[in-house]
Design an enzyme around this catalytic site. Structure first.
Site, short mmCIF file in Angstrom:
data_model
loop_
_atom_site.label_atom_id
_atom_site.label_comp_id
_atom_site.label_asym_id
_atom_site.label_seq_id
_atom_site.Cartn_x
_atom_site.Cartn_y
_atom_site.Cartn_z
N ARG A 16 0.68 -1.13 -0.07
CA ARG A 16 0.10 -0.15 -0.18
C ARG A 16 0.83 1.14 -0.02
NH1 ARG A 16 -3.60 -2.33 4.63
NH2 ARG A 16 -1.66 -3.57 5.14
N ASN A 229 0.79 1.75 7.06
CA ASN A 229 0.55 0.97 5.83
C ASN A 229 0.60 1.89 4.55
OD1 ASN A 229 0.12 -1.81 7.20
ND2 ASN A 229 -1.78 -0.52 7.90
C1 UD1 Z 1 -1.71 -7.02 11.95
C2 UD1 Z 1 -2.37 -8.01 12.67
C3 UD1 Z 1 -3.85 -7.48 13.08
C4 UD1 Z 1 -3.24 -5.98 13.80
C5 UD1 Z 1 -2.39 -5.25 13.08
C6 UD1 Z 1 -1.88 -4.11 14.02
C7 UD1 Z 1 -2.36 -10.31 11.99
C8 UD1 Z 1 -2.74 -11.23 11.01
N1 UD1 Z 1 -2.87 -9.28 12.09
O1 UD1 Z 1 -2.24 -6.75 10.71
O2 UD1 Z 1 -4.47 -8.16 14.12
O3 UD1 Z 1 -4.52 -5.56 14.24
O4 UD1 Z 1 -1.21 -5.87 12.57
O5 UD1 Z 1 -1.11 -3.36 13.08
O6 UD1 Z 1 -1.18 -10.55 12.54
N2 UD1 Z 1 4.87 -9.61 8.24
C9 UD1 Z 1 5.76 -10.42 7.86
N3 UD1 Z 1 5.59 -11.49 7.37
C10 UD1 Z 1 4.36 -11.77 6.70
C11 UD1 Z 1 3.19 -10.95 6.85
C12 UD1 Z 1 3.68 -9.84 7.65
O7 UD1 Z 1 6.93 -10.08 8.42
O8 UD1 Z 1 4.22 -12.79 6.14
C13 UD1 Z 1 5.11 -8.29 9.21
C14 UD1 Z 1 4.85 -7.05 8.14
O9 UD1 Z 1 5.97 -6.46 7.50
C15 UD1 Z 1 4.57 -5.79 9.42
C16 UD1 Z 1 3.90 -6.86 10.19
O10 UD1 Z 1 4.15 -8.10 10.14
O11 UD1 Z 1 5.34 -5.46 9.81
C17 UD1 Z 1 2.28 -6.95 10.24
O12 UD1 Z 1 1.86 -7.34 8.83
P1 UD1 Z 1 0.58 -6.35 8.24
O13 UD1 Z 1 0.51 -7.15 6.79
O14 UD1 Z 1 0.65 -5.10 8.02
O15 UD1 Z 1 -0.50 -7.00 9.12
P2 UD1 Z 1 -1.98 -5.94 9.47
O16 UD1 Z 1 -2.80 -6.20 8.24
O17 UD1 Z 1 -1.56 -4.70 9.82
CA CA Z 2 0.29 -3.25 9.47
#
Ligand code: UD1
Ligand code: CA
Length: 462
Positions: A16, A229
């Site tokens: 995003r 994001n």
């Molecule tokens: C996540 C949470 C959500 C919370 C929110 C708060 C989950 C499933 N959801 O959602 O409950 O309210 O954060 O900000 O955990 N990342 C990885 N590897 C992956 C996926 C993500 O390292 O495979 C990292 C991303 O780079 C990021 C963090 O994990 O730093 C959160 O991931 P993101 O996709 O932003 O999750 P949200 O949709 O924000």
């Molecule tokens: Ca996030």
């Protein structure tokens, strides 16, 4: 106290943001986003800090190269937040204590809150403690579903029923875990959800099934856990960080006339009774003394101002030191390694580079002073230029105490003007001027009497 191990998730794509740069290196208040998170992580004296990287891994690692006590693990492919945390298992094998999980894209979390999380987690002897917040607009976040007052599970926006979507308590994505049951329990997380990902949030329901105690910590100020994001959220989070800094300074006795247009980096120090006008930007490790006045539209970076310094409008000051009571500008440019002495004055359209200007000295108009050492009580006339560059090398100019440099002088370096010497206006000074001497380096004036009349009388040449 059990050992603390911090894991920071930063493997996601950051789609995003629509950026060629990794999301976590986008700057906020002068620092890459991840620096803010690392700083907060450092505040709990962790035994280890692990960054989980995937997308843009080389770029992020390159950025943080040589950082003490930081280890990296790769997550490829990126199958969700639970899968991301699993990648840290090998590095933490055999360790006990508390794992604190942070998100690389949640940069406003305060050290004090992290401290409270750990305290609560230990006091409750919890297996997991989730940081939550109550917000008016929970859209996009995971929702905390409670039963009998206790947290039962977390449901993601996309997987939530309409009733669950009305819940205003959200998951911050920040947790403390007891290391002992963690990695075994993670293996029980399934990917049966809309995105087909392994959600870390599902671990809560797994723990409840195993009757492991799960706690929550509700933050007082939900702004602390804002996630970045998109560019819009980047701007929003930057504005909050700025506002926090401005409020801190005002509480400490600094007048900020228009906080909304004042940009001061977190590490900047400002003394009491300093007045900061609109449109001022103060960056890096600048230190501003007490009772200074910084007029509108000035940028100051990595600079020290002593007390009672005035900076007039539209100046750019980078890597300089300015002593007590000096005045700079308007429209002045101080470049790195410039030192301005006590009570000295720099006026409009004056540029200094790697130059020391002594106490009480003045360069009030239209000058370039580079690679120069200028003593005390020197007057540098309008239009003075140190010709410091011969096309290959830089050369130095020395002007001793009390010298007077007439207007429109070129000082062809290397050159020295002795103590108390005068340089006549319009001179090109190519050799040293001894102390107490007058240096003149220009053609003599010749007046041709009657020239205009003769020109008029002469027939026009064709
Ligand atoms: C996540 C949470 C959500 C919370 C929110 C708060 C989950 C499933 N959801 O959602 O409950 O309210 O954060 O900000 O955990 N990342 C990885 N590897 C992956 C996926 C993500 O390292 O495979 C990292 C991303 O780079 C990021 C963090 O994990 O730093 C959160 O991931 P993101 O996709 O932003 O999750 P949200 O949709 O924000
Ligand atoms: Ca996030």
């Amino acid at each position: 106290m059990p050992d603390i191990h911090v894991v920071i998730l930063a493997a996601g794509q950051g789609t995003r943001m629509k950026s060629a740069l990794p999301k976590v290196v986008h700057p906020i208040a002068g620092q890459p986003m991840i620096e803010h998170v690392l700083r907060t992580a450092g505040s709990v004296a962790p035994a280890t800090i692990t960054l989980v990287v995937g997308h843009h891994a080389e770029a992020i690692q390159g950025f943080l190269e040589g950082r003490q006590g930081l280890q990296f693990v790769r997550q490829v492919p990126q199958l969700g937040t639970a899968h991301a945390l699993q990648q840290a298992e090998a590095l933490l094998a055999g360790r006990t204590g508390t794992l604190v999980l942070l998100s690389g894209d949640v940069p406003l979390l305060r050290a004090a809150t992290l401290g409270r999380l750990i305290e609560r987690h230990h006091a409750a002897a919890a297996a997991a403690t989730v940081v939550t917040a109550l917000v008016e607009r929970p859209y996009g976040y995971g929702r905390i579903i409670r039963s009998g007052g206790r947290i039962a599970r977390i449901v993601e926006e996309r997987d939530a029923s309409s009733a669950e979507r009305r819940v205003k308590e959200i998951n911050s994505g920040i947790y403390a875990f007891d290391l002992l049951p963690l990695f075994d329990a993670l293996r029980e997380v399934r990917s049966r959800n809309v995105q087909g990902e392994y959600y870390l949030t599902d671990l809560i329901a797994v723990y409840r099934r195993h009757k492991l105690p799960v706690e929550t910590l509700v933050v007082d100020d939900p702004r602390e856990i804002l996630g970045v994001n998109s560019r819009r959220e980047l701007a929003e989070v930057s504005a909050i960080m700025r506002q926090t800094k401005n409020e801190e300074l005002m509480a400490a006795g600094v007048t900020i006339i228009d906080p909304a247009s004042t940009y001061i980096d977190p590490d900047v120090v400002v003394g009491a009774d300093t007045v900061i006008h609109p449109g001022v930007v103060i960056q890096g490790h600048s230190r501003i003394g007490a009772a200074c006045e910084i007029h509108a539209y000035v940028r100051i970076a990595d600079t020290e101002l002593a007390d009672r310094v005035t900076i007039h409008n539209f100046c750019l000051i980078v890597g300089a030191r300015v002593a007590d009571g000096a005045a700079i500008g308007p429209f002045a440019h101080l470049r790195p390694s410039t030192e301005i002495g006590q009570g000295a004055k720099i006026g409009n359209f004056v540029e200094l580079k790697k130059t020391v200007l002594g106490a009480g000295s003045k360069a009030n108009h239209l000058s370039y002073l580079g690679d120069a050492t200028i003593g005390a009580n020197v007057n540098v006339g309008a239009g003075t230029i140190t010709c410091n560059y011969d096309g290959q090398k830089k050369h130095e100019t020395v002007i001793e105490d009390g010298a007077f440099i007439g207007s429109d002088t070129q000082l062809i370096a290397p050159v020295r003007v002795g103590k108390g010497a005068y340089v006549a206006a319009g001179s090109s000074i190519t050799g040293d001027v001894p102390p107490g001497a007058l240096g003149i380096g220009r053609g003599r004036q010749v007046n041709v009497e009657g020239w205009v009349e003769r020109k008029k009388a002469a027939p026009a040449k064709t």
